[in-house]
Structure formats: structure tokens, C-alpha cells
Design a protein around this motif. Structure first.
Motif, PDB file in Angstrom:
ATOM      1  N   ALA A  75     -32.591  -4.434   4.112  1.00  0.00           N
ATOM      2  CA  ALA A  75     -32.414  -5.882   4.196  1.00  0.00           C
ATOM      3  C   ALA A  75     -32.697  -6.422   5.590  1.00  0.00           C
ATOM      4  N   LEU A  76     -32.529  -5.579   6.603  1.00  0.00           N
ATOM      5  CA  LEU A  76     -32.626  -6.046   7.981  1.00  0.00           C
ATOM      6  C   LEU A  76     -33.859  -5.478   8.701  1.00  0.00           C
ATOM      7  N   LYS A  77     -34.946  -5.286   7.947  1.00  0.00           N
ATOM      8  CA  LYS A  77     -36.191  -4.866   8.566  1.00  0.00           C
ATOM      9  C   LYS A  77     -37.367  -5.514   7.851  1.00  0.00           C
ATOM     10  N   VAL A  78     -38.498  -5.607   8.539  1.00  0.00           N
ATOM     11  CA  VAL A  78     -39.705  -6.202   7.978  1.00  0.00           C
ATOM     12  C   VAL A  78     -40.357  -5.211   7.024  1.00  0.00           C
ATOM     13  N   SER A  79     -40.766  -5.685   5.856  1.00  0.00           N
ATOM     14  CA  SER A  79     -41.469  -4.830   4.899  1.00  0.00           C
ATOM     15  C   SER A  79     -42.799  -4.372   5.482  1.00  0.00           C
ATOM     16  N   SER A  80     -43.236  -3.211   5.093  1.00  0.00           N
ATOM     17  CA  SER A  80     -44.430  -2.609   5.673  1.00  0.00           C
ATOM     18  C   SER A  80     -45.710  -3.397   5.388  1.00  0.00           C
TER      19      SER A  80
END
Length: 225
Positions: free
Chosen positions: A207-212
């Protein structure tokens, strides 16, 4: 001397023991501010996910997250597969630009807090009074530790609408889990609702990271397109 040595040895395990880790949690809230504030209708209803490590917001159009202690919000456009970073301190000015000046001078007073419950959670009601029949009820809980990032973002957002409201809201302890608007045109209108609280943060990392598959956009305006 011998007694002192024995006492010191007995205290060593306690002194060496690590501090207990905070209990993980996942608080889910539903925000629907578009009814009283039409300038927010383009975003629609938002689902807020609050974790110890940060906050994520999801709408039909844009998503965003901000990690605890971060000075920026990562804003994502899933359809356009783009993201950018916005300084947290810019939130108030962005909302103020959309909101206009209608409520800028609204300064409430705080009524005596009242204990109660929101669902199964113990909570306290804080009533912000704007007039004889105009007030906002904020129900706050201590079921989880106060989330500094969540409070910072809420204060920035509210400050863009009414600086006086934001100043008073800063004094309310705990975590807001239910907010209800009661004005002449809006009676018992929920702005924020509790959906769930679980003590499981298994979804926190994703939830707390940018999708690849996301590409970086240099400006926030690029995400509006």
C-alpha cells in the motif's frame, strides 16, 4: 556490597529487555466530503487506509500515499500509469485554491467532550460549534496510537478550507474515526466513517509503495490529463 551486586545482577535482564513493539494495525475509513464541498466532487468518495508506517488514499480517479515522517505525498493516476510527488505542505494551498474563500474565516469553539462509542470502539465526541445550529462532531479513538502522518495530512486538508477549524482540530487527541456535519443545509451528514479496524498489517508494504508499472511525471498537472 554483596547485596548491591546481587540486586544489580537481578536488574540486568530487565534493563537488557527490548522495548515492546507497537501492535500492528490497519484502520480503514471512508471519506465522502463532496456533498458539502462540491469542489471535491471530481475526486468522489475516498477509502483511507491508515497504518503505523503511513497512510494511503484511494479514489475512482487518483490514489496517493505518504509514509510516516515523509514530507511528500506520492500521487498516482492508475489509468494513466503515472505518479508524482507533492509536498505535504502544498495540500492546504491546493485545497484552498479549489475551495475558494467562503469558509476561510469560519472559526468554531469547542464544546465539552463526551465519551461514547463508534461501532465497537470506545471514542470521544468533540463538537466544533460554528453557530446555534451549526456544528461538526468529530469522534476520536485511542484504540490505536496517534498516527502523526494521518493527523498532519488531515490538518493540511482542513486548513485549506478553514484555518480556524484546523487550529482547533490540532488540539483534539486520538485518531478521528467518524466526522458528522450538522449545518442548516446538511443535517447529520457523515464526512468520515469507520469501516474496519484489524490488527493485521499484511497489506501495508504494497500500500505504501509505487507499483512497478508506474512512470514518473514531473508535475502534478500531468496527472490531471
Amino acid at each position: 556490597m554483596r547485596c548491591g551486586l546481587i540486586l544489580a545482577l537481578l536488574c540486568l535482564p530487565a534493563l537488557a529487555a527490548p522495548a515492546p513493539q507497537p501492535r500492528p494495525y490497519h484502520l480503514t475509513l471512508e471519506a465522502d466530503p463532496a456533498a458539502p464541498f462540491p469542489f471535491l466532487s471530481r475526486f468522489g468518495r475516498a477509502t483511507l487506509h491508515v497504518y503505523a508506517s503511513g497512510v494511503r488514499a484511494e479514489t475512482l480517479w487518483l490514489n496517493g500515499f505518504s509514509r510516516t515522517g515523509s514530507t511528500a505525498i506520492t500521487v498516482e493516476n492508475p489509468l494513466g500509469r503515472m505518479y508524482t510527488e507533492v509536498p505535504v505542505t502544498n495540500v492546504g494551498s491546493i485545497v484552498e485554491k479549489l475551495a475558494g474563500s467562503e469558509l476561510r474565516n469560519a472559526t468554531p469553539t469547542l464544546a465539552t467532550p463526551m465519551a461514547g462509542r463508534v461501532g465497537e470502539l470506545a471514542a470521544t465526541r468533540y463538537r466544533l460549534i460554528y453557530g446555534p445550529e451549526a456544528y461538526i462532531d468529530i469522534w476520536s479513538t485511542h484504540a490505536i496510537p496517534e498516527n502523526r502522518q494521518f493527523r498532519t495530512l488531515v490538518t493540511q486538508f482542513v486548513g485549506g478550507i478553514s484555518a480556524g477549524t484546523a487550529t482547533l482540530a490540532k488540539t483534539i487527541p486520538g485518531t478521528p474515526i467518524y466526522v458528522e456535519l450538522n449545518f442548516r443545509r446538511f443535517k447529520k451528514l457523515p464526512l468520515l466513517r469507520l469501516r474496519s479496524l484489524s490488527y493485521d498489517n499484511s497489506s501495508e508494504t504494497d500500500a505504501l509503495k509505487v507499483s512497478s508499472f508506474m512512470l514518473h511525471a514531473s508535475l502534478l498537472d500531468n496527472l490531471w490529463k
